[in-house]
Structure formats: C-alpha cells, structure tokens
Write an enzyme that holds these catalytic residues in place. Structure first.
Site, PDB file in Angstrom:
ATOM      1  N   CYS A   2       0.675  -1.706  -0.207  1.00  0.00           N
ATOM      2  CA  CYS A   2       0.011  -0.093   0.028  1.00  0.00           C
ATOM      3  C   CYS A   2       1.419   1.330  -0.235  1.00  0.00           C
ATOM      4  CB  CYS A   2      -0.920   0.500   1.179  1.00  0.00           C
ATOM      5  SG  CYS A   2      -1.996  -1.383   1.479  1.00  0.00           S
ATOM      6  N   ARG A  27       1.853   3.046  -9.029  1.00  0.00           N
ATOM      7  CA  ARG A  27       1.819   1.194  -8.823  1.00  0.00           C
ATOM      8  C   ARG A  27       0.311   1.034  -8.821  1.00  0.00           C
ATOM      9  NH1 ARG A  27       5.670   0.495  -3.385  1.00  0.00           N
ATOM     10  NH2 ARG A  27       3.760   1.680  -2.264  1.00  0.00           N
ATOM     11  N   TRP A  74      -3.904  -1.745  -1.465  1.00  0.00           N
ATOM     12  CA  TRP A  74      -3.141  -2.714  -2.415  1.00  0.00           C
ATOM     13  C   TRP A  74      -3.504  -4.036  -1.761  1.00  0.00           C
ATOM     14  CZ3 TRP A  74      -2.309  -4.309  -7.693  1.00  0.00           C
ATOM     15  CH2 TRP A  74      -1.244  -5.774  -7.474  1.00  0.00           C
ATOM     16  N   ASN A 100       0.623  -0.723   6.073  1.00  0.00           N
ATOM     17  CA  ASN A 100       0.919  -1.096   4.680  1.00  0.00           C
ATOM     18  C   ASN A 100       1.970  -2.587   5.106  1.00  0.00           C
ATOM     19  OD1 ASN A 100       2.034  -2.252   2.331  1.00  0.00           O
ATOM     20  ND2 ASN A 100       4.015  -1.143   2.471  1.00  0.00           N
ATOM     21  N   GLY A 101       1.333  -3.555   4.835  1.00  0.00           N
ATOM     22  CA  GLY A 101       1.965  -4.838   5.184  1.00  0.00           C
ATOM     23  C   GLY A 101       0.546  -5.922   5.053  1.00  0.00           C
ATOM     24  N   GLU A 485       9.869 -20.365 -19.822  1.00  0.00           N
ATOM     25  CA  GLU A 485       9.997 -19.188 -19.314  1.00  0.00           C
ATOM     26  C   GLU A 485      10.672 -17.869 -19.424  1.00  0.00           C
ATOM     27  OE1 GLU A 485       8.668 -15.881 -17.510  1.00  0.00           O
ATOM     28  OE2 GLU A 485       7.592 -17.402 -18.230  1.00  0.00           O
ATOM     29  N   LYS A 489      10.541 -14.747 -21.380  1.00  0.00           N
ATOM     30  CA  LYS A 489      11.618 -12.827 -21.341  1.00  0.00           C
ATOM     31  C   LYS A 489      11.858 -12.381 -22.393  1.00  0.00           C
ATOM     32  CE  LYS A 489       8.710 -12.227 -18.295  1.00  0.00           C
ATOM     33  NZ  LYS A 489       7.691 -13.430 -18.252  1.00  0.00           N
ATOM     34  N   GLU A 492       9.585 -11.553 -25.417  1.00  0.00           N
ATOM     35  CA  GLU A 492       8.606 -10.170 -25.105  1.00  0.00           C
ATOM     36  C   GLU A 492       9.690  -9.126 -25.179  1.00  0.00           C
ATOM     37  OE1 GLU A 492       6.306 -10.190 -21.542  1.00  0.00           O
ATOM     38  OE2 GLU A 492       7.217 -11.792 -21.129  1.00  0.00           O
ATOM     39  N   HIS A 508      16.603 -34.226 -32.263  1.00  0.00           N
ATOM     40  CA  HIS A 508      15.249 -34.445 -33.437  1.00  0.00           C
ATOM     41  C   HIS A 508      14.845 -33.963 -34.243  1.00  0.00           C
ATOM     42  CE1 HIS A 508      15.176 -38.136 -30.574  1.00  0.00           C
ATOM     43  NE2 HIS A 508      15.417 -37.344 -29.523  1.00  0.00           N
ATOM     44  N   LYS A 607      -0.152  -5.501 -19.765  1.00  0.00           N
ATOM     45  CA  LYS A 607       0.362  -5.795 -18.461  1.00  0.00           C
ATOM     46  C   LYS A 607      -0.898  -6.977 -18.668  1.00  0.00           C
ATOM     47  CE  LYS A 607       2.260  -6.842 -14.794  1.00  0.00           C
ATOM     48  NZ  LYS A 607       3.048  -8.057 -14.856  1.00  0.00           N
TER      49      LYS A 607
HETATM   50  C1  AGP Z   1       4.569 -12.619 -19.368  1.00  0.00           C
HETATM   51  O1  AGP Z   1       5.570 -11.561 -18.924  1.00  0.00           O
HETATM   52  C2  AGP Z   1       3.441 -11.598 -20.097  1.00  0.00           C
HETATM   53  N1  AGP Z   1       3.035  -9.962 -19.967  1.00  0.00           N
HETATM   54  C3  AGP Z   1       2.273 -12.457 -20.336  1.00  0.00           C
HETATM   55  O2  AGP Z   1       2.699 -13.838 -20.687  1.00  0.00           O
HETATM   56  C4  AGP Z   1       1.384 -12.727 -19.408  1.00  0.00           C
HETATM   57  O3  AGP Z   1       1.783 -13.716 -18.347  1.00  0.00           O
HETATM   58  C5  AGP Z   1       0.276 -13.946 -19.583  1.00  0.00           C
HETATM   59  O4  AGP Z   1      -0.051 -12.623 -20.371  1.00  0.00           O
HETATM   60  C6  AGP Z   1      -1.082 -14.036 -18.556  1.00  0.00           C
HETATM   61  O5  AGP Z   1      -1.367 -12.873 -17.689  1.00  0.00           O
HETATM   62  P1  AGP Z   1      -2.340 -12.387 -16.602  1.00  0.00           P
HETATM   63  O6  AGP Z   1      -0.812 -13.663 -15.381  1.00  0.00           O
HETATM   64  O7  AGP Z   1      -2.264 -11.278 -16.096  1.00  0.00           O
HETATM   65  O8  AGP Z   1      -2.988 -13.753 -16.439  1.00  0.00           O
END
Ligand code: AGP
Length: 612
Positions: A2, A27, A74, A100-101, A485, A489, A492, A508, A607
C-alpha cells in the site's frame, strides 16, 4: 504494497495528502482514504477506486486542516470496498491509522479484542485490529500506546496513526516494510515511498525496523522499542521523481526482479508453521473431504503463468500422485476438455483479468468443477469468480514482463502441493521437512543470487547475445519449463527470437539450427538428469554454440563444457526453478537494455490481456 503519506504543518493537509497519494498511484491501487484532525475530532473519508474518486467525495471546507494521514490500498485481506479502505478507526473514533503490510496474528488479536475486551469491528481487514489494539492501551499518549500494542503484533507493517486528542502529532512505526520521514520548514511529512515526498523535500530520515517516531510540525522524536531515544542522520535524496518511482532502478522490471526475495517471503508469510513444518492453507476454504476426493487437476493459464503451471504439474504429481494436465487457456476453452466429477481446475493469473483464463474458469464452473485461482490481485474477476483463491503477495507488478509474480506463483504451487500431501498423507514427512526447509531458505538465497558477482559474467554474455536475432534455451525435467519462461522473457522485451527445447529433443531437429557462436542458454540444475543435460550441452558445443549455463554450486563438470556459467546456491531439484528463473530474467533484461528497447513497455504487448 500500500501507499502511505502523512503531513503535519501549517499548509492545507487534504490537498497535500491527495497530491502525495496521486504520486503513489502509479503502482496501481484499489481504494484510498484520508483522516484529518479538526478541532478535537477526526474527519475520515475513504472510497474504493482511485484517488480521484476519493477527492470527489470530500466535503467542502477541509482547507483549514493542517494535520492528516492518507492511504492508497493494495488489498491483501478483504475486498476493495469503502469499508475495507483505510484509515481504520478505534471504537471511539479517537484514533485513526493507515497500514502497509500483513498482520499475521490478526485473527487471534481480533478474537481477544472483540470477545474479551468488547471492541466492535466493521471491516474484513487485518489492519483494523491495530486501531482497536492501540485504543486498548491508550491513556492520552499515542506513542506509548502504539509501543505497547505492537509488542503483541506479528507480521510486516508500516503503521501511521493520529489521535483527535493530540493535535498536530503523528505517530508511526515499521517492521520489514518501508517508512520515510520528510523534513520541512515548520512542517514534516511521513511516507511509505519517497515519491510522495520529493515535491516537498529531499531531506529525509529513514526509520529502521522496530523503531517508532512521534512527529509534529517542529519536532521529530525517534525511539526504539524500549523507548530509548535514537539520533538519526539526515539522508538527502538525489533521485528525480521518475527514478524514485523505480526505487532508483533504471526500469520497473529490474526493480521488480530485485523485489523477489521480499515477494517470496511475503507469499509464504502465515502459510508455513516453521516449528511443525505444517502448511497452513485453511483460509483457502477447502474441506478435507473435497481435497481427498480429487482424482485429477487441470492447470489453466496464459504466458508466464502457464509456465508456472508446468512446474506445478511436476510438483503436485511428485508429491501427491494426482495426475495434472496443464493447458493454455485459449486452447482449453475451445478443445472441449473431458471434464468430470472429482476433478478440479487451478487457474493462474497475475492480473486476474486475462480474458482467456477467465473464460476457462467459467467453462470449468459450468461443468460443476471447483476452481482454485492463484492470483496477485484481490478483487480481480478471477478472484471473484473462483471457488477458492490463493493470493500471491508479490505487490503491484508494473513492468509488462512478469517476474516477481511468476516466482510467487511457483511458491504458491509448492505450498498447495505440500498442503495436499499433508491432507492426503501422500508425502513422506522427511520429504516435507526437506522442502519446507528449502522454501524457508529461498528469500536469503534469492538475495545472494541478486548480489552475486556472476551477474557481471551474465551482463558480458548479454553483450554477445544482443548481437543475435535468435537464441535457444535448453533444459531437462524442471529446467525445461524454466527454459520456456526464459525464452518468453527474452522474446517479449529484447525481440530476439528465442526458442526453448527439452534438451533431449535437440537431436530430433533443432540441432540443425546450431551454428558457430549462436547463443544457447542451458539450464543444468537438476541433479537427477545432470549427466544427460551435460551430453546435450556437448552436442551444442560440437557445433560451435556459445553456451551460457545456469547451474548449481558444486556441479563442477558443467563449467568445463560452457563459455560462461552462472552458479546458484545448492538447492534441491524440486525448488531449483525459483532460483534458476532469476538469471533468465536478468539475461532478458540486460539483452533488452543492450539493444536499447523500452524494457517496461515492450511493443505490441499489454500488462493484462483482457480481450480474447
Ligand atoms: C508475461 O511476462 C507476459 N506479460 C504475459 O505472458 C502474461 O504472463 C500473460 O498475459 C498472463 O497474464 P496474467 O498472469 O495476468 O493472467
């Protein structure tokens, strides 16, 4: 996490506090509130929604007040509602506070205060307990009352309070949560984050854990838990506002990578009984019968959350013997999965708003399957529609590339798998002890990794990597989902076309793409299959691939095979993904920086993907 701000001086507190709260809003918050001192009483205003929503409900004529506290929430305990918003007050409305916490023993304290001491509670929050607890010890000195009260509190907290009986005085304390005092001319400020202070002052005093402060317009009294006075030097902040928002880091992504030790610690808080190695997830609301009856799990998610699910499959299956199927939500919702009784769906979503994941959740519920949601946002659609919710306490995640939320999703899956094993007696106590010991050590190990000098070797490798438009990640067992993963990263944020392969799959087909110097990030953390992974690395070496290995201290053979190596502290295979993911995040970050890309807001991405 928060946002907190306080002011005592001779300027109009309401306006100043609202500006401070707006500075904290970057935030992402779900509710806000103020408490102002006015002629021997407190004026409280709070509202679910943005700071602008709070502003719209403020009574006129508040410009006389020169002392107040403010909060942006938050949510962790209790949905984002007007009642649950801060400040929270004592029964007599003489004391108001913001927090906050997380207060771990809030339930126990609440029962004592309500049953034995007759206090009346109105919210679902853990925070309200503090207002009543301080009231319980209040004899006209808020500082003394707060000191006595906090002796009974277990958890992480920044607390800022004021009383209608002590004009001009703010009292605060902190325990593993940030708190800064801003020094002004005939005024002083308090905040959880420097961004809320910078407009007014750059001279600050940082409160340390367990310390208390009483602040008026002209005085700042800092004492320790035993009441001993403490002299604190003034710390001058040189950052500009943008840098402050990023905590002095160049990007939110790097800030969030560095916040992972705390995010993992917070997500485990209250959920592990260290003394008995028992996992405490009763608040998820499952009946033992419900968990006993499960014959199969589906884990459904998108992107990074899906990769967490792949680790979850391995962990749940190995600790409970229950089969797990993992699927990307956009496929699951249209492939008519064979959903049956005694099956449960786990959806994972940082934002809790991803359209495909939400649709998969609804499909499962239409088929009368129970849904457990693992999410980072209290009050999100996924959390509202699921039957059971496991909140990850990573705090707000701003960078599009998910990092700390991913690590807390892994931790949530470990805790849930252990809890299942506990309820179904399917995990040997010695295994549980080993894993719980390993979990408890993670925050410290993450801190060590993020301070390791091997980051310089990683940065150097990223200078080579940045010169390529394609790269490979390889791994076996639990290294494979982490490789996936890592590749996501890198894709993206650096726009390098990275592919992840189960290391045994290279021969293969993909091995045809290995040419002199091509970057290959090899994850070699799984003791059980280390020899196999080493032979796959040799296949790449033989074709000239430039291999960067992520391995464990003590895995001596790896270094002889590769161009550069990143060592992790020793860890059991099952928990290695929580540590090995970090260097893959840093590789993506430094490669993107090297290529000069907008790290926090990569092209074409959002996001939270709220459309199909
Ligand atoms: C991850 O870095 C990306 N932003 C994206 O793949 C993300 O994980 C995906 O859109 C799922 O989002 P969510 O966890 O908010 O559902």
């Amino acid at each position: 996490m928060c946002g907190i701000v306080g002011y005592t001086g001779n300027r109009t507190a309401a306006a100043l506090l609202l500006e401070g709260l707006k500075k904290l809003e970057y935030r992402g918050y779900d509710s806000a509130g103020l408490a102002l001192q006015q002629e021997g009483r407190l004026i409280i205003a709070k509202k679910a929604g943005s700071v602008a929503d709070l502003e719209s409900i403020l009574e006129p004529g508040l410009d006389q007040n020169t002392v107040g506290i403010g909060h942006t929430r938050w949510a962790t305990h209790g949905k984002p509602t007007d009642i649950n918003a801060h400040p929270h007050c004592s029964c007599g409305d003489e004391i108001a506070l913001v927090h906050n916490g997380i207060i771990e023993n809030h339930q126990e304290l609440k029962e004592w205060l309500a049953t034995d001491q007759g206090h009346r509670f109105i919210s679902e929050t853990d925070t309200e307990v503090l207002a009543h607890l301080i009231e319980e010890f209040y004899e006209g000195d808020l500082l003394m009352a707060m000191r006595k009260a906090m002796k009974r509190v277990i958890g992480s907290y920044t607390v800022l309070a004021l009383s209608s009986r002590e004009p001009g005085r703010l009292v605060c304390t902190r325990q593993s949560s940030p708190l800064i005092i801003g020094l002004g001319e005939n005024e002083n400020l308090v905040a959880s984050d420097i961004t809320a202070l910078l407009e007014h002052t750059r001279n600050t005093k940082i409160l340390e854990d367990g310390e208390f402060a009483a602040i008026t317009a002209d005085t700042i009294e800092i004492i320790d838990a035993d009441g001993k006075a403490i002299e604190r030097e003034v710390f001058e902040v040189t950052w500009d506002l943008e840098a402050a928002e990023k905590g002095g880091f160049d990007h939110f992504m790097l800030k969030e990578i560095m916040e992972q030790p705390d995010a993992v610690r917070e997500t485990m808080r209250q959920r592990i009984d260290h003394s008995s190695y028992k996992i405490q997830l009763e608040d998820l609301g499952f009946s033992a019968g419900e968990l006993q009856a499960i014959e199969k799990f589906y884990i459904i998610a998108c992107g990074t959350a899906y990769h967490a699910g792949l680790v979850g499959k391995n962990v749940i299956e190995s600790l409970t013997g229950i089969p797990v199927e993992v699927d990307v939500a956009s496929e699951f919702r249209y492939r008519e999965p064979l959903l049956k009784k005694n099956q449960m769906v786990i959806v994972i979503s940082q934002s809790g708003e991803t359209a495909d994941t939400l649709a998969a959740l609804r499909l499962a519920r239409q088929s009368d399957l129970k849904v457990l949601a693992i999410t980072n946002v209290v009050g999100s659609s996924v959390s509202r529609e699921a039957d059971h919710v496991f909140y990850t306490w990573a705090g707000p995640e701003i960078a599009v590339a998910s990092t700390k939320a991913y690590l807390t999703q892994l931790v949530a899956l470990y805790l849930f798998a252990l809890y299942l094993g506990q309820i179904r007696n399917s995990t040997k106590p010695a295994i549980t002890e080993q894993i719980v010991e390993g979990l408890i050590a993670l925050p410290g190990q993450l801190k060590a990794i993020l301070a390791a000098d091997s980051i310089n070797r990683l940065k150097q490798y990223c200078r080579h990597l940045a010169g390529w438009d394609s790269a490979f990640f390889i791994g076996r067992n639990l290294d494979y989902p982490v490789a996936m993963e890592g590749a996501l990263k890198l894709k993206e944020i650096s726009y390098i076309h990275a592919e992840a392969y189960a290391a045994g799959e290279l021969k293969h087909g993909p091995l045809a793409l290995i040419i002199e110097g091509i970057p290959v990030i090899a994850l070699a953390t799984q003791k059980a299959v280390l020899d196999k992974t080493l032979s796959n690395i040799q296949e790449v070496n033989a074709r000239g691939g430039a291999v960067f290995a992520i391995t464990q201290e003590g895995f001596k053979d790896v270094v002889r095979q590769v161009d550069a190596v990143f060592y992790l502290p020793p860890v059991i295979d099952l928990l290695a993904p929580v540590l090995s993911a970090v260097p893959t995040q840093l590789i993506a970050y430094y490669a993107a920086v090297e290529r000069g890309h907008s790290v926090d807001k990569p092209r074409n991405l959002a996001k939270s993907v709220t459309v199909e």
